[in-house]
Design a protein around this motif. Sequence first.
Motif, PDB file in Angstrom:
ATOM      1  N   GLU A   1       0.834  -1.211   0.000  1.00 12.76           N
ATOM      2  CA  GLU A   1       0.000   0.000   0.000  1.00 12.76           C
ATOM      3  C   GLU A   1       0.863   1.253   0.000  1.00 12.76           C
ATOM      4  O   GLU A   1       0.534   2.253  -0.654  1.00 12.76           O
ATOM      5  CB  GLU A   1      -0.929  -0.017   1.212  1.00 12.76           C
TER       6      GLU A   1
ATOM      7  N   GLU B   1       2.164   1.745  -3.490  1.00 18.49           N
ATOM      8  CA  GLU B   1       1.100   2.243  -4.369  1.00 18.49           C
ATOM      9  C   GLU B   1       0.866   3.735  -4.152  1.00 18.49           C
ATOM     10  O   GLU B   1       0.645   4.485  -5.107  1.00 18.49           O
ATOM     11  CB  GLU B   1      -0.186   1.448  -4.121  1.00 18.49           C
ATOM     12  N   ARG B   2       0.920   4.177  -2.887  1.00 20.35           N
ATOM     13  CA  ARG B   2       0.736   5.610  -2.608  1.00 20.35           C
ATOM     14  C   ARG B   2       1.892   6.419  -3.183  1.00 20.35           C
ATOM     15  O   ARG B   2       1.691   7.521  -3.715  1.00 20.35           O
ATOM     16  CB  ARG B   2       0.625   5.849  -1.098  1.00 20.35           C
TER      17      ARG B   2
ATOM     18  N   GLY C   1       1.702   5.782  -7.357  1.00 21.46           N
ATOM     19  CA  GLY C   1       0.465   6.056  -8.077  1.00 21.46           C
ATOM     20  C   GLY C   1       0.459   7.447  -8.682  1.00 21.46           C
ATOM     21  O   GLY C   1       0.718   8.437  -7.991  1.00 21.46           O
TER      22      GLY C   1
ATOM     23  N   THR D   1       3.532   0.156 -11.258  1.00 25.91           N
ATOM     24  CA  THR D   1       3.036   0.169  -9.880  1.00 25.91           C
ATOM     25  C   THR D   1       2.648  -1.232  -9.434  1.00 25.91           C
ATOM     26  O   THR D   1       2.988  -1.664  -8.317  1.00 25.91           O
ATOM     27  CB  THR D   1       1.820   1.108  -9.759  1.00 25.91           C
ATOM     28  N   GLU D   2       1.978  -1.959 -10.311  1.00 25.73           N
ATOM     29  CA  GLU D   2       1.559  -3.326  -9.988  1.00 25.73           C
ATOM     30  C   GLU D   2       2.768  -4.225  -9.726  1.00 25.73           C
ATOM     31  O   GLU D   2       2.793  -5.006  -8.765  1.00 25.73           O
ATOM     32  CB  GLU D   2       0.730  -3.891 -11.148  1.00 25.73           C
TER      33      GLU D   2
ATOM     34  N   SER E   1       4.697  -3.067  -6.459  1.00 27.27           N
ATOM     35  CA  SER E   1       3.886  -3.378  -5.276  1.00 27.27           C
ATOM     36  C   SER E   1       3.931  -4.873  -4.976  1.00 27.27           C
ATOM     37  O   SER E   1       4.007  -5.285  -3.809  1.00 27.27           O
ATOM     38  CB  SER E   1       2.435  -2.935  -5.490  1.00 27.27           C
TER      39      SER E   1
END
Length: 271
Positions: free
Chosen positions: A63, A66-67, A70, A78-79, A82
């Motif tokens: 998380e 991602e923050r 993103g 990002t995927e 992460s």
Amino acid sequence: MNGASREALASAREQLDALTDNTSVDAATLAEELAAVTALLDREVSLRRVLTDPAQTGQARAELAERLLGGRVGGPTTELVSGMVRSRWSRSRDLSDSIEELAYSADLVAAQRAGQLDDVEDELFRFSRIVTSNPELRSALTDQNASVTAKTELLRSLLGGRANPVTERVVVRLVGQPRGRSLEAGFDALSKLAASRRDRMVAVITSAVPLSEGQRQRLGAALAATYGRQIHLNLDVDPEVLGGVQVRIGDEVINGTIADRLDEVARRMAG
């Protein structure tokens, strides 16, 4: 890399393959964004440690990634990152090293999609030999007092319009972001990555004179039979070999004449 990191990298490679199997994912863009993430983690060591902190859950680390990413990089990047920070890493440095490897792999995927991976492999090998044999050029490319911009301009003057765009891109990145690695080690790592795209080994063949097409085919077939894998031949010419041939595969070096080596291969196969 040690146990946990090896497993995490193996999983990340599978994630990369799954992403790049989708032709809607721009492999070149993915490569550039992964390289940018590598540079970020190299600069922000505390961030890298937080993203690999075993005291935090994998979900919490994901998380956070991602923050941070993103809106700054694309969804595939990002995927992928992460997913990587969900894994356990033996050392925080292993995370950034692995992201860098995936960046180069993504560039090679772009070359493979275009049917140009062989060209890129050959160009990387030839350019590495040019650098090795030219002390002034090597010094210019490794000078810590020279700016990255100056080195990039030099490389573009040498490769621009003459080499595949993927070759130019990865060489510029290798020189601009050495990450404590020698130029030779960087080229060697790139060569191995390129070979692994088709599960091949790389053999560096050094001979006194250029090998004929028939000799290349015979040697390649014999080595493939011996090692049980497809072998990509990088050919080099060195008059000091004195009519013989040197074969280097990984850490193994085999010296002798072409005929002697083929006879030895035949004996191995017969045994």
